[in-house]
Design a protein around this motif. Structure first.
Motif, PDB file in Angstrom:
ATOM      1  N   ARG A 289      -7.623  -5.907  -0.463  1.00  0.00           N
ATOM      2  CA  ARG A 289      -8.672  -5.897   0.554  1.00  0.00           C
ATOM      3  C   ARG A 289      -8.353  -4.910   1.674  1.00  0.00           C
ATOM      4  O   ARG A 289      -9.250  -4.268   2.217  1.00  0.00           O
ATOM      5  N   GLU A 290      -7.073  -4.779   2.003  1.00  0.00           N
ATOM      6  CA  GLU A 290      -6.694  -3.781   3.000  1.00  0.00           C
ATOM      7  C   GLU A 290      -7.016  -2.378   2.492  1.00  0.00           C
ATOM      8  O   GLU A 290      -7.519  -1.533   3.237  1.00  0.00           O
TER       9      GLU A 290
ATOM     10  N   PRO B 154      -8.061  -7.589   9.059  1.00  0.00           N
ATOM     11  CA  PRO B 154      -6.969  -8.515   8.795  1.00  0.00           C
ATOM     12  C   PRO B 154      -5.696  -8.143   9.516  1.00  0.00           C
ATOM     13  O   PRO B 154      -4.759  -8.924   9.569  1.00  0.00           O
ATOM     14  N   ARG B 155      -5.650  -6.929  10.103  1.00  0.00           N
ATOM     15  CA  ARG B 155      -4.424  -6.515  10.789  1.00  0.00           C
ATOM     16  C   ARG B 155      -4.363  -7.047  12.206  1.00  0.00           C
ATOM     17  O   ARG B 155      -3.348  -6.936  12.871  1.00  0.00           O
TER      18      ARG B 155
ATOM     19  N   ARG C 276       1.015  -4.912   5.305  1.00  0.00           N
ATOM     20  CA  ARG C 276       0.398  -4.845   3.982  1.00  0.00           C
ATOM     21  C   ARG C 276       0.647  -3.497   3.311  1.00  0.00           C
ATOM     22  O   ARG C 276       0.098  -3.212   2.256  1.00  0.00           O
TER      23      ARG C 276
ATOM     24  N   ASP D  26     -13.199  -8.401   4.733  1.00  0.00           N
ATOM     25  CA  ASP D  26     -11.960  -9.052   4.298  1.00  0.00           C
ATOM     26  C   ASP D  26     -12.273 -10.473   3.859  1.00  0.00           C
ATOM     27  O   ASP D  26     -12.031 -11.442   4.548  1.00  0.00           O
ATOM     28  N   ASN D  27     -12.818 -10.626   2.695  1.00  0.00           N
ATOM     29  CA  ASN D  27     -13.112 -11.952   2.165  1.00  0.00           C
ATOM     30  C   ASN D  27     -12.995 -11.926   0.657  1.00  0.00           C
ATOM     31  O   ASN D  27     -12.766 -10.935   0.066  1.00  0.00           O
TER      32      ASN D  27
ATOM     33  N   GLU E  50      -4.689  -9.618  -0.779  1.00  0.00           N
ATOM     34  CA  GLU E  50      -4.763  -9.175   0.611  1.00  0.00           C
ATOM     35  C   GLU E  50      -4.505  -7.678   0.706  1.00  0.00           C
ATOM     36  O   GLU E  50      -5.151  -6.964   1.487  1.00  0.00           O
TER      37      GLU E  50
ATOM     38  N   ARG F 203      -0.303 -19.646   1.031  1.00  0.00           N
ATOM     39  CA  ARG F 203      -0.345 -18.185   1.006  1.00  0.00           C
ATOM     40  C   ARG F 203       0.743 -17.588   0.126  1.00  0.00           C
ATOM     41  O   ARG F 203       0.837 -16.377   0.003  1.00  0.00           O
TER      42      ARG F 203
ATOM     43  N   ARG G 130       2.134  -3.554  -0.340  1.00  0.00           N
ATOM     44  CA  ARG G 130       1.167  -3.979  -1.352  1.00  0.00           C
ATOM     45  C   ARG G 130       0.150  -2.885  -1.643  1.00  0.00           C
ATOM     46  O   ARG G 130      -0.254  -2.694  -2.797  1.00  0.00           O
TER      47      ARG G 130
ATOM     48  N   ARG H 125      -2.701 -14.150  -4.549  1.00  0.00           N
ATOM     49  CA  ARG H 125      -3.412 -14.168  -3.274  1.00  0.00           C
ATOM     50  C   ARG H 125      -2.897 -13.074  -2.339  1.00  0.00           C
ATOM     51  O   ARG H 125      -3.671 -12.372  -1.688  1.00  0.00           O
ATOM     52  N   GLU H 126      -1.585 -12.938  -2.295  1.00  0.00           N
ATOM     53  CA  GLU H 126      -1.002 -11.935  -1.405  1.00  0.00           C
ATOM     54  C   GLU H 126      -1.319 -10.522  -1.871  1.00  0.00           C
ATOM     55  O   GLU H 126      -1.582  -9.631  -1.054  1.00  0.00           O
TER      56      GLU H 126
END
Length: 545
Positions: free
Chosen positions: A345-346, A239-240, A472, A544-545, A342, A333, A475, A338-339
């Motif tokens: 997931r990172e 995702p980066r 990210r 990343d899903n 992310e 977004r 987060r 949702r954020e």
């Protein structure tokens, strides 16, 4: 999503920059002062409220309510703070969260002895301010300090916090003989004002990298991208990587003369062109293993990213742009859930981080609970007073100071295993309380445990700032604080009933084994040896899903 300024990895081999000592850099000293003030204010609040119990201004039951309200506020705000710090300028999040915590101090002083409800709300506000600023400070450190100096920077920040907790009780108790509790609460608010206004705004280059602002980063061999090297190939699951071939917003428009990805566009050797018409000096390319994004100014006539007001922190969407399609995508977004997902997931893309975080949570829920609940009882019943309690907590802080000094110069080789070994030393604290040993053994165990926790903390923070995607990072840091701090109250709630049911010795043994076993298990995770994902395994972690 607007990307925060990226960190440079140090001086250029070509000699375009020179190293600058941290203690001589005004930007870092301002960051250090703000972080120290926030850490001192965070520590001081429960201590000052405890003094209010001693002088009968506050009932013990109300103290428990206020501390619980502060914890709830912290846990509720830490995730939101991480999202906002990645959505907006980290400096703005530090400012407004510190101001919120500062506003709680006069409210606490006004409600002292008058309104428990007002004090509970103020305590929750203080916790929310503390929770929101923690991930923002972590990410701001990565913006201000270059990668080559972050280990020493994190050690310096830790030394400041540990030093204040060592000298703070005596200084606060001395002040309490001169001024009242209400004045001390207002003093905590003054500390939060220092945390709000002293840290400076980061520039496009962190400290330690002083060079020409418009130099072309393509000349830096560390930034070169080799299309033949699989390490530099675009990872479709990363995702980066800012390029999504399925996203029409990221696809190169050959008809757009200002598209910075168009090799035929009007890009000059000094940088690229923002779609809004402004120049972006020194476009940075992706390094092996992670992306490094440039600082993108706002379009002409817009608002600079750093200049964010409190309502805008919550109302502004992620990303932005002139097209309705992009605005619609930004609104989708903008969900905090949702954020934050992310960021989760990172974190999952780095097995060493998830394993280390699990070990840290296990240690926090056991060793911390032993110190807070079991140690006071053993100090009174076995050693005949409070001396062992006070001496053990002091030895822990002194050991932490020594550990931070060692961590600042810890060799990079196998630093992850060394850090996890340091975390495992926390098991010595409950183990020393199982049998009626000499008090000196207990003090030595707590000193070693204090040193070990900083041997873990300093490289842990540094690796997180280095390995996580810059946009990210806050987060991921909020996830770190949420898990490690969030499970600590669970241990506090369970350990007293467990001791009453099974006795102190079995519970202490279980806590000690947990402290030893959790870091040992984390050491087997991928990348745990160096706190870094292997270079040839960019997509091996969770998708990343």
């Amino acid at each position: 999503m607007a990307s925060p300024p990226s960190a440079r990895t140090g001086p250029r081999p070509g000699g375009g920059a020179r190293a600058r000592p941290l203690l001589r850099d005004a930007a870092f000293l301002r960051l250090w002062s703000g972080t120290t003030a926030s850490g001192l204010a965070t520590w001081a609040l429960p201590f000052v409220l405890g003094l209010a119990v001693l002088d009968d201004t506050l009932a013990p039951g109300v103290l428990g309510l206020l501390l619980a309200a502060r914890t709830v506020g912290f846990l509720a705000a830490v995730a939101v703070g991480g999202v906002l710090a990645d959505r907006h300028a980290r400096r703005s999040v530090v400012l407004w969260s510190s101001l919120a915590a500062a506003a709680s101090s006069p409210l606490l002083a006004a409600g002292l002895g008058r309104s428990d409800l007002l004090m509970a709300g103020a305590a929750a506000l203080a916790g929310a301010g503390q929770g929101a600023c923690r991930p923002a400070f972590q990410a701001l450190t990565a913006e201000i300090v270059d990668a080559g100096r972050r280990t020493r920077a994190n050690a310096a920040l830790t030394l400041a916090v540990r030093g204040t907790t060592l000298a703070g009780p005596a200084a606060t108790a001395l002040l309490a003989t001169v001024v009242g509790t209400a004045v001390l609460l207002l003093g905590i608010g003054a500390l939060w004002l220092i945390a709000a206004f002293v840290p400076g705004r980061p520039g496009t280059r962190p400290v330690g990298a002083v060079g020409a602002a418009g130099a072309d980063d393509a000349q830096d061999p560390q930034d070169a991208r080799d299309p033949q090297d699989p390490q530099d190939a675009r990872d479709p699951q990363d995702p980066r990587d800012p390029r999504d071939p399925q996203d029409p917003q990221d696809a190169r428009d050959p008809q757009d003369p200002q598209d910075p990805r168009d090799a035929k566009g009007p890009a000059s050797p000094g940088g690229t062109t923002h779609p809004g018409g402004q120049r972006v000096p020194g476009r940075r390319t992706r390094r092996p293993g992670r992306s490094v994004r440039p600082v993108v100014p706002a379009p002409a006539g817009g608002t600079r990213r750093e200049e964010v007001t409190a309502p805008q922190l919550l109302a502004a969407p992620v990303g932005g742009g002139p097209s309705p399609e992009r605005e619609s995508r930004a609104r989708k977004r903008s969900s905090l859930r949702r954020e934050f997902g992310e960021g989760l997931r990172e974190a999952r893309r780095h097995p060493w981080f998830m394993a280390g975080l699990g070990a840290l949570a296990a240690v926090a829920a056991t060793a911390y609970s032993v110190t807070a609940v079991v140690l006071p009882v053993i100090s009174r019943d076995r050693y005949g007073g409070e001396f062992v309690l006070a001496a053990a907590t002091t030895a822990y802080t002194v050991g932490a100071l020594a550990g931070a000094l060692v961590a600042a110069r810890l060799p990079a080789r196998s630093q992850g295993w060394v850090a996890l070994a340091g975390l495992a030393t926390s098991g010595l604290a409950p183990l020393s309380l199982v049998l009626p040993l000499h008090a000196g053994v207990v003090l030595a165990a707590y000193a070693v445990a204090g040193a070990g926790i900083e041997l873990f903390n300093v490289p842990w923070f540094t690796a997180t700032q280095r390995e996580m995607a810059p946009d990210r990072l806050a987060r991921v840091s909020s996830l770190d604080f949420l898990v490690s701090y969030g499970l600590a109250p669970v241990g506090l709630a369970l350990i007293a009933p467990a001791v009453a049911a099974a006795g102190a010795a079995p519970v202490l043994l279980v806590c000690a084994v947990t402290c030893f076993a959790a870091p040992a298990a984390a050491a087997f995770a991928t990348g745990a040896r160096h706190l870094s994902r292997p270079r040839g395994n960019l997509s091996a972690a969770a998708p990343d899903n």
